[in-house]
Enzyme design. Structure first.
Site, PDB file in Angstrom:
ATOM      1  N   LYS A 266       0.859  -1.195   0.000  1.00 26.59           N
ATOM      2  CA  LYS A 266       0.000   0.000   0.000  1.00 26.59           C
ATOM      3  C   LYS A 266       0.886   1.233   0.000  1.00 26.59           C
ATOM      4  O   LYS A 266       2.026   1.215   0.449  1.00 26.59           O
ATOM      5  CB  LYS A 266      -0.939   0.009   1.211  1.00 26.59           C
ATOM      6  CG  LYS A 266      -0.283   0.185   2.587  1.00 26.59           C
ATOM      7  CD  LYS A 266      -0.078   1.622   3.009  1.00 26.59           C
ATOM      8  CE  LYS A 266       0.723   1.697   4.315  1.00 26.59           C
ATOM      9  NZ  LYS A 266       1.234   3.046   4.620  1.00 26.59           N
TER      10      LYS A 266
ATOM     11  N   ASP B 127      -3.184  -1.264  10.296  1.00 26.28           N
ATOM     12  CA  ASP B 127      -3.422  -1.184   8.851  1.00 26.28           C
ATOM     13  C   ASP B 127      -3.633  -2.545   8.206  1.00 26.28           C
ATOM     14  O   ASP B 127      -3.761  -2.640   6.980  1.00 26.28           O
ATOM     15  CB  ASP B 127      -2.295  -0.422   8.139  1.00 26.28           C
ATOM     16  CG  ASP B 127      -0.913  -0.989   8.407  1.00 26.28           C
ATOM     17  OD1 ASP B 127      -0.808  -1.964   9.167  1.00 26.28           O
ATOM     18  OD2 ASP B 127       0.062  -0.445   7.856  1.00 26.28           O
TER      19      ASP B 127
END
Length: 291
Positions: free
Chosen positions: A9, A139
């Site tokens: 990401k 996350d």
């Protein structure tokens, strides 16, 4: 045997909103998965008990014992589902650089949960698996779900956004690391800026304005740390006509957005003359997926 692709990401924005009474920080950020993947393979092994044999040959420095996030993922999965643990082998073929701000470890943990759900046929929903993921990393749920998302509170409250427009994303990881604790401390010492880049970038997403979006890229950690090597990579990217460039997460990976593939490829070739970890990727609409 179940094989899962675990995406990296990037942070399109990262605004620090202040320290909370519990010691954590409130943030506002837009996160985006990209087409750079680790591969996580999970299988049952012979014997009794709940032992987990982890292998990560590409990165000898990554611990392959209970400290590894895939082990934490398995323990959280067992606790949530109540299934009887069996001996496992988990092979992590790492391509995403470590200590880069690209969430490679978090994505591996999410991939392990997805694989175990399939292996044990527990038929958990994505929401349930995301709840498991939240137990061992802020996350990790995003890495499971993927796409383009707004993250608020401590980064754990997620809202799906309209997909990032098609583009080419060059990622470069220099051989430096960033102290997250020091970065937070420097953010705490700054006066509030009174403006959130995250809010502006979300507007550009919905207007499908890739040039405007690239102009709103922002990372507060990058701003307070002022690392020359990060700035040098950004200068190289912008010289290659990138629309915008920024550090991802707590660093030290830097990425740039291109509309033109030839310019992106030229950027990759020039960066490779000096840096080992350079990748050409695209934004994706999904997180971890079974091959």
């Amino acid at each position: 045997m179940i094989t899962v692709k675990a995406p990296a990401k990037i942070n399109l924005t990262l605004d620090i909103l202040g320290k909370r009474p519990d010691g954590y920080h409130n943030v506002a950020m837009v996160m985006q998965t990209v087409s750079l993947y680790d591969t996580v393979t999970v299988d049952f092994s012979d014997g009794e008990g709940d032992g987990i044999a982890v292998s990560c040959p590409a990165y000898p420095d990554v611990p392959c014992d209970e400290r590894n996030i895939v082990c934490k993922a398995a323990r959280a999965f067992y606790k949530h589902t109540g299934v009887k643990p069996r001996p496992l082998t988990i092979a992590v073929d790492k391509v995403i650089p470590t200590q880069a701000g690209l969430a490679g470890g978090s994505s591996d943990g999410a991939a392990a949960v997805l694989a175990l759900n399939q292996l044990y046929d527990t038929r958990l929903s994505m929401t349930e698996m995301a709840e498991i993921c939240a137990r061992f990393g802020s996350d990790v749920p995003f890495c499971l779900l993927g796409g383009t998302m707004l993250a608020t509170d401590t980064g754990t409250t997620l809202k799906k956004l309209t997909a990032m427009p098609k583009c080419h994303i060059v990622i470069c990881k220099p051989d430096i690391s960033v102290s997250t604790a020091e970065a937070y401390a420097r953010c705490d010492a700054r006066p509030a800026k009174g403006f959130l880049y995250t809010d502006e970038l979300v507007k550009r997403l919905y207007s499908r304005d890739i040039r405007g979006l690239a102009a709103c890229l922002y990372n507060e950690f990058e701003q307070v740390m002022e690392l020359e090597q990060i700035n040098e990579i950004k200068r190289m990217m912008l010289k290659e006509k990138a629309l915008g460039a920024s550090m991802s997460g707590s660093g030290s990976a830097v990425y740039a957005i291109f509309l033109n593939e030839k310019k992106a490829l030229s950027c990759v070739e020039n960066l490779k003359k000096k840096y080992h970890n350079v990748f050409l990727t695209q934004p994706t609409k999904t997180g971890c997926f079974i091959e």
